[in-house]
Enzyme design. Structure first.
Site, PDB file in Angstrom:
ATOM      1  CG  HIS A 135      -1.875   1.000   1.430  1.00  0.00           C
ATOM      2  ND1 HIS A 135      -1.581   2.311   1.722  1.00  0.00           N
ATOM      3  CD2 HIS A 135      -3.219   0.937   1.334  1.00  0.00           C
ATOM      4  CE1 HIS A 135      -2.697   3.011   1.803  1.00  0.00           C
ATOM      5  NE2 HIS A 135      -3.715   2.209   1.575  1.00  0.00           N
ATOM      6  CG  ASP A 139       0.811  -2.076   6.210  1.00  0.00           C
ATOM      7  OD1 ASP A 139       0.644  -1.505   5.123  1.00  0.00           O
ATOM      8  OD2 ASP A 139      -0.079  -2.125   7.085  1.00  0.00           O
ATOM      9  CD  GLN A 146      -6.720  -4.692   4.006  1.00  0.00           C
ATOM     10  OE1 GLN A 146      -7.679  -5.410   4.318  1.00  0.00           O
ATOM     11  NE2 GLN A 146      -6.885  -3.468   3.560  1.00  0.00           N
ATOM     12  CE  LYS A 178      -6.974  -0.476   5.631  1.00  0.00           C
ATOM     13  NZ  LYS A 178      -7.562   0.610   4.881  1.00  0.00           N
ATOM     14  CB  CYS A 191      -3.704   3.158  -1.616  1.00  0.00           C
ATOM     15  SG  CYS A 191      -4.843   4.508  -1.311  1.00  0.00           S
TER      16      CYS A 191
END
Lengths: 121, 408
Positions: free
Chosen positions: B112, B197, B200, B223, B366
């Site tokens: 991302h 990261d 998600q 999220k 993104c």
């Protein structure tokens, strides 16, 4: 609000003044890199009036339809009048209000037309 | 599940298939934030009066909830504005301190923008050598050898100082084998620093920072069924201790004189100014909600995802090209699928679906480097959340048939 009305889909499926082999000479290209919409526009002027428009567009329905619609609208109009147009003309030509995101798709055709005209200032 | 989410009361016809962009909010999260604003909306760490003490206690208790969620310690959890700010904090506070001209840093093509652009810009600014791991023909990170085993040695070397990687792609959905990648990275270079990261992943997998042995990890609250404007940076204590502050001001200072200032220890060192107190409280409540419901529903959601893929592959096999890495034979991975529709631009797909109250995402998500690498312009993305059900899939498929008819 359905923007996929007859008129817009008609212009998308049967775009006016399109020429895939438009060439680079006197042609202006405007693209939206984030979505891949691309419009090419070329105008012919006699004195101050637009006598012919050639264009080509690839991308979403709005971007293709607006290239077709704007190229038809430009014919016979004066350079001055066309250069004064802003996003308000989109609503008039399309008959619907586009959301800000989709308005961008239509405005690249207007920008291409105006930049093509500016070559003759 | 929809009954836990107030938005379905005010918008009963909403078919929300954009959870990878942001998740809808359960009533318990909204109530927890309203409770703060209505009943104890004091600032924290300052006042001595009862509502100030309550606000401080709730904020720090939220930090504990997040720490437990990640299997970390309290003083390793920093509240930020979101994953994007967390990564920028790292680029600023770690990158500029620890890296210098000529150092090698590695990231991947599937990141991302939040985990790509900060490192790219840092590389330009400091003159770093930025290496980017590609994807292979199976759309996985190109880290597999001829026998299909993970081998990162072609890319990560003794010279690699920093490695930034997502745990799961917001475009392709599959999970990267982070634990194995980090273990190999440390064997190659014990001093390597790894940033994960997990934006998600936290929504669909157990994230245990001690088990992963990552140095830093980030995620966003919105999220994870939490509020916008709040996120987390996890960092190993000694690494945080050596980092320069990102933002300066109140709350992160021990003592301020006219001619010098002493900063607090982490995590406060990185929490300048009044934080999003309601946000932290909301995030903690979201984690409680998530933990209560995820194990009941994860397998249900993955079953719905498999049904979705099956419907798309059957009914639209000549119209759509699907791109997804989420395995269909297990219950792991992010339930999302990105697709192109023949001769219909992604914006038109999304717009026609929007006109039927179906929310999907169109564009580059993104992740422009990845989409360009795959030769794609705009694509459309469907992503599921805890509230997704088979009714949503039915409506989506009907909606896609409208597209078929419109462009026939």
């Amino acid at each position: 609000m359905d923007i996929y009305q007859e008129i817009i889909l008609d212009h998308y499926k049967h775009p006016r003044n399109f020429n895939k082999e438009i060439g680079k000479q006197d042609t202006v290209e405007v693209a939206n890199h984030s979505c891949g919409d691309k419009v090419l526009m070329k105008v012919k002027l006699d004195k101050d009036s637009v006598t012919a428009v050639e264009c080509f567009a690839e991308g979403c329905v709005i971007s293709v339809a607006s290239a077709s619609i704007i190229s038809e609208y430009a014919k016979g109009k004066s350079k001055k009048e066309l250069l004064e147009l802003d996003s308000g003309v989109i609503k008039t030509l399309f008959g619907v209000q586009l959301s800000p995101n989709r308005l961008k798709c239509a405005l690249i055709s207007l920008e291409a037309l105006q930049r093509a005209l500016q070559q003759y200032l | 599940m929809k009954r836990y989410f107030p938005i379905f009361t005010s918008q009963p016809d909403l078919v929300y298939l954009d959870s990878a962009a942001t998740a809808l909010k359960p009533k318990s999260v909204i109530d927890a934030m309203n409770d703060y604003y209505s009943n104890y909306s004091s600032n924290i760490h300052r006042g001595l009066y009862p509502i100030a003490e309550k606000a401080s206690e709730r904020y720090e208790s939220a930090r504990t909830t997040v720490a437990d969620f990640l299997h970390a310690n309290n003083d390793e959890i920093i509240f930020t504005h979101g994953a994007t700010e967390s990564i920028n904090l790292l680029a600023y506070g770690f990158g500029r301190e620890a890296l210098q001209k000529g150092d090698e840093i590695v990231t991947t093509i599937m990141e991302h923008h939040a985990n790509f652009v900060p490192w790219q810009q840092l590389a330009f600014e400091l003159g770093l050598d930025l290496k980017i791991i590609d994807v292979d023909e199976n759309l996985r990170l190109a880290l597999y050898d001829k026998e299909g085993k993970i081998d990162i040695s072609p890319v990560i070397t003794k010279k690699t100082k920093l490695f930034c990687v997502s745990m799961a792609s917001n475009v392709l959905g599959g999970e990267n084998p982070i634990k194995e990648i980090i273990a190999q990275a440390r064997r190659i270079n014990p001093n390597i620093v790894v940033v994960v990261d997990a934006a998600q992943s936290v929504v669909h997998a157990t994230v245990d920072v001690k088990d992963l042995d990552c140095d830093f990890l980030v995620f966003s609250g919105h999220k994870l069924y939490g509020p916008t404007g709040i996120g987390v940076l996890y960092g190993k204590k000694d690494l945080l201790g050596n980092m320069f502050p990102f933002l300066f001001g109140g709350d992160m200072v021990e003592d301020v004189e006219v001619d010098k200032t002493i900063f607090k220890a982490p995590p406060q060192r990185f929490e300048a100014g009044t934080p999003h107190i309601a946000g932290a409280i909301g995030l903690a409540e979201a984690i409680v909600f998530y933990k209560q419901h995820t194990h009941d529903h994860e397998s249900r959601i993955m079953a719905i995802f498999k049904a979705l893929i099956s419907r798309l592959q059957t009914e639209f096999k000549d119209d759509m090209t699907l791109y997804f890495q989420t395995p269909l034979h297990t219950n792991t991975g992010v339930p999302l699928v990105v697709f192109t529709y023949n001769n219909v631009h992604a914006h038109d797909v999304a717009q026609i679906l929007a006109q039927q109250n179906i929310a999907v995402r169109a564009g580059h998500h993104c992740a422009m480097p990845l989409q360009k690498r795959l030769g794609l312009n705009a694509t459309t993305r469907i992503s599921l959340g805890l509230y997704s059900d088979m009714g949503d899939i039915e409506k989506l498929v009907e909606g896609l048939h409208v597209i078929k008819k419109t462009f026939a």
